[in-house]
Design an enzyme around this catalytic site. Structure first.
Site, PDB file in Angstrom:
ATOM      1  N   LEU A 148       0.804  -1.221   0.000  1.00 60.24           N
ATOM      2  CA  LEU A 148       0.000   0.000   0.000  1.00 60.24           C
ATOM      3  C   LEU A 148       0.842   1.278   0.000  1.00 60.24           C
ATOM      4  CD1 LEU A 148      -2.741  -0.855   2.666  1.00 60.24           C
ATOM      5  CD2 LEU A 148      -2.596  -1.560   0.277  1.00 60.24           C
ATOM      6  N   SER A 176       2.146   1.228   4.146  1.00 56.19           N
ATOM      7  CA  SER A 176       3.329   2.083   4.087  1.00 56.19           C
ATOM      8  C   SER A 176       3.891   2.279   5.483  1.00 56.19           C
ATOM      9  CB  SER A 176       2.963   3.444   3.493  1.00 56.19           C
ATOM     10  OG  SER A 176       4.012   4.380   3.695  1.00 56.19           O
ATOM     11  N   GLU A 177       5.200   2.323   5.588  1.00 58.50           N
ATOM     12  CA  GLU A 177       5.827   2.573   6.890  1.00 58.50           C
ATOM     13  C   GLU A 177       5.543   3.975   7.415  1.00 58.50           C
ATOM     14  OE1 GLU A 177       9.282   2.785   3.803  1.00 58.50           O
ATOM     15  OE2 GLU A 177       7.295   1.863   3.997  1.00 58.50           O
ATOM     16  N   SER A 228       4.919   4.533  -6.317  1.00 61.43           N
ATOM     17  CA  SER A 228       5.784   5.211  -7.275  1.00 61.43           C
ATOM     18  C   SER A 228       6.247   4.287  -8.400  1.00 61.43           C
ATOM     19  CB  SER A 228       7.020   5.777  -6.559  1.00 61.43           C
ATOM     20  OG  SER A 228       7.883   4.718  -6.158  1.00 61.43           O
ATOM     21  N   GLU A 249      -0.505   0.190  -9.958  1.00 60.95           N
ATOM     22  CA  GLU A 249      -0.941   1.555 -10.232  1.00 60.95           C
ATOM     23  C   GLU A 249       0.181   2.469  -9.786  1.00 60.95           C
ATOM     24  OE1 GLU A 249      -3.778   5.164  -8.822  1.00 60.95           O
ATOM     25  OE2 GLU A 249      -4.335   3.150  -8.140  1.00 60.95           O
ATOM     26  N   CYS A 283      -2.303  10.494  -7.057  1.00 62.06           N
ATOM     27  CA  CYS A 283      -1.696  10.129  -8.338  1.00 62.06           C
ATOM     28  C   CYS A 283      -2.499  10.641  -9.529  1.00 62.06           C
ATOM     29  CB  CYS A 283      -1.505   8.620  -8.433  1.00 62.06           C
ATOM     30  SG  CYS A 283      -3.016   7.678  -8.170  1.00 62.06           S
TER      31      CYS A 283
END
Length: 483
Positions: A148, A176-177, A228, A249, A283
């Site tokens: 994620l 995500s961290e 990314s 994505e 995004c």
């Protein structure tokens, strides 16, 4: 939220403390708010083993039975909506209203996906042989790894988990961290249901370690990632070892074309809305604006007026004062530095900074001022690279053809838009813009019954709707010859 909060992994129906931890900070005030698991290869292996062990019995359940679990999860999300929204806002920095919308959207996504339980259709294919029958059906892939991003961390849990579970897969989520807390709160909701152990698992950690371990694991059948382009490439390299399917994505550099016949006030309002949402960290945000020269001066004047009225700051502090903000901080100091670098490079290359153009250092947090740049050209990095911040670069164009040519001159191809009252121009743009999505006279935001998919370096595969659901399945053809 206590500073001493510790987020544990969730594996095989239980919470497990990781040996290593990562610090989680509030980007609005830079305060430490939690410690998250930083999972080792062994911890990842345990999660994959649990998912693999649970998958066959989960797949044998009827889709309508699996759908009931999705509806229960949606109900649990709604019951905790206020807490979840505040959690998201605190760790990610988005304003409370947007965090509330994200939670509601996630709940609705589980419900929408559940509606497909009776619509997972196959095909009967005509054979060349007499008395032969050819059937095509869709089966689950097996174990799914969902990696994620941090910008819409809670909704992306839904976007990856709901279709995986409905189609008979089991899943491991790696948040995500930067924004793991909401995911561990989601695991608590899962734990309060009777979802079979191992069907949903959660491991925290960094992308280059935990994410890499998932991506190269031989028992993972699908890696679905949002983030990314650079990380997408790394995942593809890791997945290549086992020829694992990937669904990616990746970045966007969305162009907006404004023609002279457009309603300029309306266009400005929608462009700003599409740029400052989540502080520009989306995004499919409007990233670069091409305006027909007959109206460019009027457009820029109105753009400056609207952007200068954007209110930003600490979302939680504002909420407690009873205020509503338009945007919060950027997610990290690295994010702030990147936006600053791109704007500074544009200024050096000749862009005119008409508004903003720098970070707000009046207090703690990673805040960047709403920014408008004019006199931009497509050789500038700010017109070529994704800018995750509230920055709008504007370039004048002579006509629609030039706007389409500039818009298409990108390595990315996620979203695009045009503002015009000319139906022929709108249809021409829709036909010729090389992007997965085109919005006409509206803000940049997809619907979950559509299909959100990029082209070129913006990704492989897509999400949402019927077509997104089938990304989580594999085909199987059976030939039956009557004897």
């Amino acid at each position: 939220m206590a500073q001493s909060q510790v987020c544990k992994n969730y594996v095989n129906g239980g919470f497990i403390q990781s040996d290593e931890r990562l610090d989680v900070t509030n980007p609005a005030n830079e305060k430490l708010i939690a410690h998250s698991a930083d999972s080792s290869d062994d911890e990842v292996n345990a999660a994959v083993a649990a998912a693999k062990a649970a998958q066959s019995s989960w797949a044998r359940k009827a889709p309508v039975e699996r759908a009931q679990y999705l509806r229960e999860i949606a109900a649990r999300i709604r019951s905790a909506s206020a807490h979840l929204a505040r959690t998201i806002s605190t760790e990610q920095g988005k304003v409370i209203g947007l965090a509330e919308a994200e939670v509601e959207f996630a709940a609705a996504y589980f419900e929408y996906t559940a509606e497909w339980a009776r619509r997972l259709d196959g095909e009967i294919i005509t054979s060349d042989r007499p008395d032969e029958h050819i059937f095509l059906r869709y089966k689950p892939i097996g174990v799914v790894a969902g990696i994620l991003p941090w910008n819409f961390p809670f909704f992306l849990i839904a976007r990856k988990t709901a279709p995986a579970l409905l189609t008979g897969n089991t899943i491991i989520i790696k948040p995500s961290e930067l924004t793991p807390i909401n995911a561990f709160e989601f695991a608590k909701l899962i734990d309060s249901t009777d979802l079979p152990s191992g069907v949903f698992n959660l491991v925290g950690g960094r992308g280059q370690t935990t994410g890499d371990a998932l991506s190269k694991h031989p028992d993972v059948g699908l890696i679905t990632f949002t983030g990314s382009i650079a990380t997408g490439r790394s995942i593809m390299r890791a997945a290549a070892e086992n020829i694992t399917k990937v669904n990616l994505e990746l970045g966007g550099k969305a162009p907006v074309i404004i023609l002279a016949d457009a309603d300029i006030d309306f266009a400005v309002s929608k462009v700003v809305e599409s740029r400052i949402i989540n502080s520009g960290q989306v995004c499919n945000c409007a990233e670069r604006v091409y305006v027909e020269e007959r109206v460019v001066d009027a457009f820029v004047d109105k753009l400056i007026s609207v952007m200068s009225s954007v209110k930003y700051g600490d979302p939680i502090a504002a909420f407690e004062r009873g205020e509503e903000l338009d945007m919060g901080p950027l997610v990290s100091e690295d994010a702030l530095d990147k936006v600053s670098m791109l704007v500074d490079a544009a200024r050096t290359d000749g862009a005119s900074v008409l508004l903003g153009g720098d970070r707000d250092d009046s207090g703690p947090g990673y805040h960047y001022r709403p920014t408008v740049l004019a006199d931009c050209h497509d050789d500038m990095r700010i017109m070529r690279e994704e800018v995750f911040g509230p920055v709008l670069p504007v370039r004048r164009i002579s006509d629609l053809d030039e706007g389409i040519a500039f818009a298409n001159a990108s390595t990315m191809g996620l979203t695009s838009s045009i503002f015009t009252n000319n139906l022929n121009a709108a249809m021409k743009a829709s036909r010729e813009l090389l992007f997965g999505e085109t919005y006409i006279n509206r803000e940049h935001m997809e619907a979950f019954q559509g299909f959100h998919a990029g082209v070129r370096q913006s990704g492989i595969g897509g999400a949402d709707g019927k077509h997104g659901l089938y990304e989580f399945m594999q085909s199987h053809v059976t030939y039956i010859q009557e004897t």
